[in-house]
Write a protein that holds these residues in place. Structure first.
Motif, short mmCIF file in Angstrom:
data_model
loop_
_atom_site.label_atom_id
_atom_site.label_comp_id
_atom_site.label_asym_id
_atom_site.label_seq_id
_atom_site.Cartn_x
_atom_site.Cartn_y
_atom_site.Cartn_z
N SER A 90 18.32 53.62 58.05
CA SER A 90 18.81 55.07 58.57
C SER A 90 17.90 56.02 58.25
O SER A 90 17.67 57.05 58.93
N VAL A 91 16.51 55.69 57.74
CA VAL A 91 15.57 56.85 57.51
C VAL A 91 14.86 56.80 58.99
O VAL A 91 14.24 58.07 59.43
N SER A 92 14.86 55.95 59.62
CA SER A 92 14.25 56.03 61.09
C SER A 92 15.15 56.92 62.10
O SER A 92 14.52 57.48 63.13
N LEU A 93 16.34 57.40 61.76
CA LEU A 93 17.12 58.56 62.36
C LEU A 93 16.43 59.99 62.03
O LEU A 93 16.85 60.91 62.87
N LEU A 94 15.84 60.18 61.20
CA LEU A 94 15.06 61.67 60.62
C LEU A 94 14.45 62.01 62.18
O LEU A 94 13.70 61.37 62.69
N GLY A 95 14.92 63.21 62.49
CA GLY A 95 14.39 63.74 63.67
C GLY A 95 14.94 63.67 64.76
O GLY A 95 14.70 64.06 65.81
N LYS A 96 15.84 62.57 64.96
CA LYS A 96 16.65 62.32 65.98
C LYS A 96 17.92 62.90 66.20
O LYS A 96 18.41 63.63 65.16
N ILE A 97 18.37 63.09 67.55
CA ILE A 97 19.92 63.97 67.86
C ILE A 97 20.76 62.70 67.71
O ILE A 97 20.80 61.54 68.24
N VAL A 98 21.72 62.97 66.92
CA VAL A 98 23.06 61.91 66.77
C VAL A 98 24.31 62.40 67.29
O VAL A 98 24.53 63.81 67.17
N GLU A 99 25.02 61.67 67.78
CA GLU A 99 26.44 61.93 68.41
C GLU A 99 27.38 61.21 67.44
O GLU A 99 27.34 60.25 67.13
N VAL A 100 28.38 62.18 67.03
CA VAL A 100 29.45 61.76 66.00
C VAL A 100 30.53 62.32 66.62
O VAL A 100 30.74 63.47 67.05
N GLN A 101 31.78 61.82 66.20
CA GLN A 101 32.99 62.27 66.39
C GLN A 101 33.45 63.56 65.83
O GLN A 101 33.45 63.60 64.55
N GLY A 102 33.79 64.51 66.40
CA GLY A 102 34.27 65.74 65.65
C GLY A 102 33.92 66.99 66.74
O GLY A 102 33.27 66.84 67.69
N ASN A 103 34.39 68.00 66.40
CA ASN A 103 34.20 69.26 67.24
C ASN A 103 33.53 70.46 66.86
O ASN A 103 33.33 71.54 67.55
N THR A 104 32.76 70.01 65.81
CA THR A 104 31.74 70.91 65.30
C THR A 104 30.47 70.94 65.59
O THR A 104 29.82 69.93 65.26
N SER A 105 29.83 71.87 66.29
CA SER A 105 28.24 71.65 66.45
C SER A 105 27.52 73.11 65.95
O SER A 105 28.21 73.80 65.76
N THR A 106 26.23 72.75 65.94
CA THR A 106 25.50 74.27 65.49
C THR A 106 24.82 74.56 66.85
O THR A 106 24.03 73.92 67.59
N LEU A 107 25.04 76.06 67.03
CA LEU A 107 24.28 76.85 67.90
C LEU A 107 23.00 77.05 67.36
O LEU A 107 22.68 77.32 66.15
N GLN A 108 21.85 76.48 67.86
CA GLN A 108 20.46 76.73 67.42
C GLN A 108 19.65 77.20 68.63
O GLN A 108 19.65 76.24 69.75
N ASN A 109 18.80 78.01 68.69
CA ASN A 109 17.81 78.31 69.89
C ASN A 109 18.61 78.66 71.10
O ASN A 109 18.09 78.26 72.02
#
Length: 142
Positions: free
Chosen positions: A1-20
């Protein structure tokens, strides 16, 4: 799981973060629709933008520019989408929604790996896909 640091993941759900000035979701229509309506809702539950979406069956990507219905740039933070689709008989078409988040940490709770994103902690088992971030997303994470 540590190899995921800095990666973008797709997960089921309707909440996302507006950034930049960008937030991203995927939605899937189980069958063709006559109309697909999308609402973007802020953390106070207010609809800030409405738009029409794709009507073909299958996966569709929505990249939102962070602007409200009046064209004003909204602040970074968490936003949800609500996707409603109907067929030509006005019957509901089932829709699933996935969100994306930058992995900023990994933790373990009761022996289960959790990934940390701006959208909150997510069980590793809920990750659907992983990808490298775009250069602008990498810069914003530093």
């Amino acid at each position: 799981s540590v190899s995921l640091l800095g990666k973008i993941v797709e997960v089921q759900g309707n909440t996302s973060t507006l950034q930049n000035g960008s937030a991203e979701w995927n939605y899937n229509l189980s069958s063709p629709a006559a109309l697909t309506a999308i609402s973007i809702v802020n953390s106070q539950g207010q609809t800030v933008r409405t738009m029409t979406g794709d009507t073909t069956a299958g996966d569709h990507q929505l990249v939102w520019d962070g602007k409200d219905s009046g064209g004003n740039q909204l602040p970074d933070g968490q936003y949800k989408i609500q996707v409603t689709s109907v067929d030509s008989n006005a019957s509901a078409v089932p829709v699933t929604v996935d969100a994306f988040g930058l992995v900023t940490g990994v933790s373990f709770s009761s022996g289960t790996a959790q990934i940390e994103t701006a959208n909150g902690e997510i069980p590793l088992a809920n990750v659907i896909a992983v990808r490298d971030p775009q250069p602008s997303q990498t810069a914003s994470a530093q």
